[in-house]
Enzyme design. Structure first.
Site, short mmCIF file in Angstrom:
data_model
loop_
_atom_site.label_atom_id
_atom_site.label_comp_id
_atom_site.label_asym_id
_atom_site.label_seq_id
_atom_site.Cartn_x
_atom_site.Cartn_y
_atom_site.Cartn_z
N GLY A 13 1.05 -1.45 0.27
CA GLY A 13 0.31 -0.13 0.03
C GLY A 13 1.04 1.12 0.39
O GLY A 13 0.33 1.80 -0.42
N VAL A 86 -5.10 -5.28 1.78
CA VAL A 86 -4.46 -5.23 4.09
C VAL A 86 -3.89 -6.94 4.12
O VAL A 86 -3.67 -7.10 2.66
CB VAL A 86 -6.05 -5.61 4.35
CG1 VAL A 86 -6.54 -4.43 4.69
CG2 VAL A 86 -6.20 -6.09 4.16
N SER A 127 -4.66 -6.83 -2.45
CA SER A 127 -3.82 -8.10 -1.74
C SER A 127 -4.05 -9.03 -2.32
O SER A 127 -4.60 -8.87 -3.45
CB SER A 127 -4.47 -8.01 -0.88
OG SER A 127 -4.82 -7.28 0.26
N THR A 128 -3.47 -9.84 -2.82
CA THR A 128 -2.78 -11.15 -2.99
C THR A 128 -4.38 -12.49 -2.54
O THR A 128 -4.04 -12.42 -1.58
CB THR A 128 -2.07 -11.86 -3.24
OG1 THR A 128 -0.31 -10.45 -3.59
CG2 THR A 128 -1.93 -13.60 -3.71
N CYS A 272 4.99 -13.40 0.55
CA CYS A 272 4.16 -14.10 -0.73
C CYS A 272 4.56 -15.55 -0.97
O CYS A 272 3.38 -16.37 -1.17
CB CYS A 272 4.20 -12.82 -1.87
SG CYS A 272 3.94 -11.61 -1.39
N GLN A 274 5.32 -18.59 -0.15
CA GLN A 274 5.07 -19.89 0.79
C GLN A 274 3.58 -19.65 0.72
O GLN A 274 3.26 -20.55 -0.04
CB GLN A 274 5.72 -20.16 2.01
CG GLN A 274 5.75 -20.67 3.11
CD GLN A 274 6.31 -21.53 3.84
OE1 GLN A 274 6.95 -22.07 3.10
NE2 GLN A 274 5.81 -21.31 4.79
P1 NAD Z 1 1.45 -5.27 5.53
O1 NAD Z 1 1.10 -6.35 6.46
O2 NAD Z 1 2.95 -5.31 5.16
O3 NAD Z 1 0.40 -4.65 5.40
C1 NAD Z 1 -0.97 -4.39 5.36
C2 NAD Z 1 -1.52 -3.85 6.58
O4 NAD Z 1 -2.85 -3.41 6.50
C3 NAD Z 1 -0.95 -3.61 7.94
O5 NAD Z 1 -0.32 -2.21 8.16
C4 NAD Z 1 -2.36 -3.32 8.70
O6 NAD Z 1 -2.21 -2.69 10.00
C5 NAD Z 1 -3.29 -3.55 7.23
N1 NAD Z 1 -4.73 -3.21 7.98
C6 NAD Z 1 -5.50 -4.86 8.17
N2 NAD Z 1 -6.08 -4.42 8.30
C7 NAD Z 1 -6.80 -3.90 8.43
C8 NAD Z 1 -8.22 -2.81 7.98
N3 NAD Z 1 -9.40 -3.74 8.43
N4 NAD Z 1 -8.09 -1.34 8.18
C9 NAD Z 1 -7.30 -0.68 7.92
N5 NAD Z 1 -5.91 -1.14 7.37
C10 NAD Z 1 -5.88 -2.01 7.82
O7 NAD Z 1 1.61 -6.55 3.70
P2 NAD Z 1 1.83 -6.12 2.50
O8 NAD Z 1 3.24 -7.09 2.34
O9 NAD Z 1 1.73 -5.14 2.14
O10 NAD Z 1 0.89 -6.82 1.40
C11 NAD Z 1 -0.52 -6.11 1.87
C12 NAD Z 1 -0.78 -7.58 0.14
O11 NAD Z 1 -0.34 -7.83 -1.03
C13 NAD Z 1 -1.12 -8.70 0.36
O12 NAD Z 1 -2.18 -9.17 0.27
C14 NAD Z 1 0.35 -9.42 0.02
O13 NAD Z 1 0.25 -11.33 -0.16
C15 NAD Z 1 0.27 -9.20 -1.40
N6 NAD Z 1 1.28 -8.45 -2.06
C16 NAD Z 1 2.37 -8.34 -0.93
C17 NAD Z 1 3.70 -7.43 -1.90
C18 NAD Z 1 5.06 -7.86 -0.52
O14 NAD Z 1 6.43 -7.74 -1.48
N7 NAD Z 1 5.14 -7.39 0.00
C19 NAD Z 1 3.77 -8.03 -3.00
C20 NAD Z 1 2.15 -8.24 -4.17
C21 NAD Z 1 2.09 -8.81 -3.68
C1 UDX Z 2 8.21 -11.55 -4.69
C2 UDX Z 2 7.80 -11.50 -6.48
O1 UDX Z 2 8.85 -11.43 -7.20
C3 UDX Z 2 6.74 -9.99 -7.16
O2 UDX Z 2 6.79 -10.14 -8.00
C4 UDX Z 2 5.50 -10.30 -5.86
O3 UDX Z 2 5.02 -9.33 -6.19
C5 UDX Z 2 6.46 -10.73 -4.35
O4 UDX Z 2 6.77 -12.05 -4.27
P1 UDX Z 2 9.48 -10.75 -2.98
O5 UDX Z 2 9.63 -11.89 -2.45
O6 UDX Z 2 9.20 -9.66 -2.45
O7 UDX Z 2 8.83 -11.05 -4.32
O8 UDX Z 2 11.38 -10.60 -3.04
P2 UDX Z 2 12.02 -11.39 -4.29
O9 UDX Z 2 12.90 -10.78 -5.71
O10 UDX Z 2 10.64 -12.58 -5.06
O11 UDX Z 2 12.61 -12.90 -4.01
C6 UDX Z 2 11.39 -13.59 -3.08
C7 UDX Z 2 12.68 -14.88 -2.23
O12 UDX Z 2 13.32 -15.94 -3.47
C8 UDX Z 2 14.19 -14.11 -1.93
O13 UDX Z 2 14.37 -15.14 -0.16
C9 UDX Z 2 15.38 -14.37 -2.74
O14 UDX Z 2 16.62 -14.71 -1.58
C10 UDX Z 2 14.97 -15.53 -3.48
N1 UDX Z 2 15.24 -15.77 -4.71
C11 UDX Z 2 14.96 -15.33 -5.50
C12 UDX Z 2 16.28 -17.51 -4.42
O15 UDX Z 2 16.72 -17.69 -3.31
N2 UDX Z 2 17.23 -17.36 -6.00
C13 UDX Z 2 16.75 -16.65 -7.37
O16 UDX Z 2 17.42 -16.29 -8.71
C14 UDX Z 2 15.78 -15.11 -6.66
#
Ligand code: NAD
Ligand code: UDX
Length: 480
Positions: A13, A86, A127-128, A272, A274
């Site tokens: 976000g 979220v 969110s995913t 993400c 796992q």
């Molecule tokens: P995060 O835990 O960092 O952030 C989520 C936020 O939502 C938290 O700050 C929490 O307090 C807030 N929240 C929860 N319920 C709420 C509510 N009802 N009202 C207001 N706020 C609320 O999570 P994230 O890493 O930003 O991931 C969010 C989503 O995006 C997940 O579904 C995740 O799978 C997806 N996603 C994450 C990544 C990544 O790299 N982290 C990449 C792509 C997609």
């Molecule tokens: C991943 C996806 O790449 C992204 O597109 C999605 O939106 C969120 O999940 P992220 O988890 O932030 O992103 O990082 P990423 O670069 O994908 O690495 C994930 C894990 O794989 C890390 O622990 C990284 O060290 C590991 N990795 C990555 C390897 O062990 N080998 C590689 O060749 C690449």
């Protein structure tokens, strides 16, 4: 002025909305969260997440057309487009525990949108989520609609941490799924208009809702599968004398395969991969597809195997015991350029070494002692349920010390385990480190970042993932 509100000021976000605000100065963007401390941090000089380039983007837009607030209801009510970003963690209890996505946070956000809305809204799944979630959300919204029209869109986020800003500036694609009705298509176009401010038209893909939802899970499964494939090969390389870097290079030269995401490692981590694969497995099982579920489950199994294999290698190499030996752990974040430790392989590796009674001295340039202690005392999957959790337990793992310097961590240690590929670990003075360590001195490189031959010249016994083994390691009992 179009008003956007994003629920959830996390790793997705925060950066995503900051970039939308930067690229669309005519749109007002408010990011809201129920976590007061997170919002306070977003409004301060010390942002709640470390992400290269993020500070500059936030500085340019905050107070102009980018705002962070805890007044969730007010900003949702005022918005034309509501992004929901979220957390959607793995369920820890009940039906589907350990696999299914926990949509508690999503559902409560949807109910709140229904409660406070007074005008039509586009609600965007950022969110995913499991495929078909949009249908459930639609039901929640329309059953409480008070005559308001909602359009649900799926717009999954593909950024990776550590490169989030560059990924957002130059996305490979932006995916927007919506209903194939006139109102649905209009909503898709409205969101497309936002991204079109900086993303070329051919990179904005539009699909139906279910394809967009499933594509996100599929993309993460494919990416993780590549890592498990190369990691599985790394075990075979060690057994045969092949070098995984050479094998991956040769394999990746096939343009149908490509070079990216073929780095053997101690295992993938992050919030993400796992979670999303477990979610995919659960969806397959629920749809009566056990063979498909089993196929994807194997990606996780190989990842667990790789982490165990690393721990076993460390213990086996050091006379089959690390009891009371100091082991320096360099890197705790799940990858470089982030302070995020969610599902980092370092947790499992450290727990494995602690199980054999090692003493750990951990250094990571971006992870605090508090975080490390919390990670090492928390149960699997609990880490992403902050709202359910009791206040941080004061328990600390006594065998663990966290230090702020690689030289301090390695002083008097028997072994060094490199678990994150931080650039600074490539440039360390390994001669100095060797001189201050117990002998024989071991380096276990879980990221293949050091020059093993140079380290051997210094006197280290070196293990690199998937590379030909030192004679010392060959002579030690086989590891499974
Ligand atoms: P995060 O835990 O960092 O952030 C989520 C936020 O939502 C938290 O700050 C929490 O307090 C807030 N929240 C929860 N319920 C709420 C509510 N009802 N009202 C207001 N706020 C609320 O999570 P994230 O890493 O930003 O991931 C969010 C989503 O995006 C997940 O579904 C995740 O799978 C997806 N996603 C994450 C990544 C990544 O790299 N982290 C990449 C792509 C997609
Ligand atoms: C991943 C996806 O790449 C992204 O597109 C999605 O939106 C969120 O999940 P992220 O988890 O932030 O992103 O990082 P990423 O670069 O994908 O690495 C994930 C894990 O794989 C890390 O622990 C990284 O060290 C590991 N990795 C990555 C390897 O062990 N080998 C590689 O060749 C690449």
């Amino acid at each position: 002025m179009v008003k956007i509100c994003c629920i959830g000021a996390g790793y997705v976000g925060g950066p995503t909305m900051a970039v939308i605000a930067l690229k669309c100065p005519k749109i007002e963007v408010v990011v809201v969260d129920i976590s007061v401390s997170r919002i306070t941090a977003w409004n301060s000089e010390q942002l709640p997440i470390y992400e290269p380039g993020l500070d500059d983007v936030v500085k340019e837009c905050r107070g102009r057309n980018l705002f962070f607030s805890t007044d969730v209801e007010k900003h949702v009510a005022e918005a034309d487009i509501v992004f929901v970003s979220v957390n959607t963690p793995t369920k820890t209890t009940g039906l589907g525990a350990g696999k299914a996505a926990d949509l508690t946070y999503w559902e409560s956000a949807a109910r709140m949108i229904a409660d406070v809305s007074k005008s039509d809204k586009i609600v965007v799944e950022k969110s995913t989520v499991p495929v078909k979630t949009a249908e459930a959300i639609e039901k929640i919204l329309t059953h409480n609609s008070k005559g308001i029209n909602y359009q649900i869109l799926s717009n999954p986020e593909f950024l990776a941490e550590g490169t989030a800003i560059q990924d957002l500036f130059h996305p490979d694609r932006v995916l927007i799924g919506g209903r194939e009705t006139p109102a649905g298509l209009k909503a898709v176009q409205a969101l497309k208009d936002v991204y079109a401010q900086w993303v070329p038209d051919e990179r904005i893909l539009t699909t139906n809702l279910w394809s967009a939802e499933l594509s996100k899970l599929a993309a993460n499964a494919f990416l993780a599968q590549r890592i498990s494939s190369v990691n599985a090969m790394s075990a075979l390389c060690e057994a045969t004398g092949a070098d995984v870097t050479q094998v991956a290079y040769a394999v990746g030269k096939d343009s149908r395969i490509g070079q990216k995401f073929l780095n053997a490692s101690v295992g993938f981590g992050g919030s993400c991969f796992q979670k999303d694969i477990l979610n995919l497995v659960y969806i397959c099982e629920c749809n009566g597809l056990p063979e498909v579920a089993e196929y994807w489950k194997q990606v996780i199994k190989v990842n667990d195997y790789q982490k165990n294999r690393f721990v076993n290698r460390v213990v086996a190499s050091m006379f089959n015991t690390v009891s009371n030996k100091k082991i320096a752990v360099l890197g705790f974040a799940f990858k470089k350029d982030t302070g995020d430790t969610r599902e980092t392989p370092a947790i499992d590796v450290c727990k494995g070494l602690l199980g054999d009674k090692a003493r750990l001295s951990i250094y990571d340039p971006q992870v605090t002692e508090d975080q490390i202690q919390r990670d090492l005392t928390m149960n699997k999957f609990d880490w992403d349920h902050p709202i359910h959790l009791q206040p941080t337990s004061p328990t600390t793992v006594k065998q663990v010390s966290v230090v702020w310097d690689a030289y301090e961590a390695t002083k008097d240690a028997h072994a060094v385990c490199i678990l994150t590929e931080w650039d600074e670990f490539k440039k360390l003075d390994y001669k100095r480190i060797f001189d201050n360590m117990q002998k024989p001195a071991f380096v276990f490189d879980g990221r293949n970042i050091v020059n093993a031959d140079e380290l051997r010249q210094i006197g280290f016994i070196v293990y690199s993932i998937g590379k030909p083994l030192d004679s010392w390691l060959k002579d030690m009992p086989a590891v499974a």
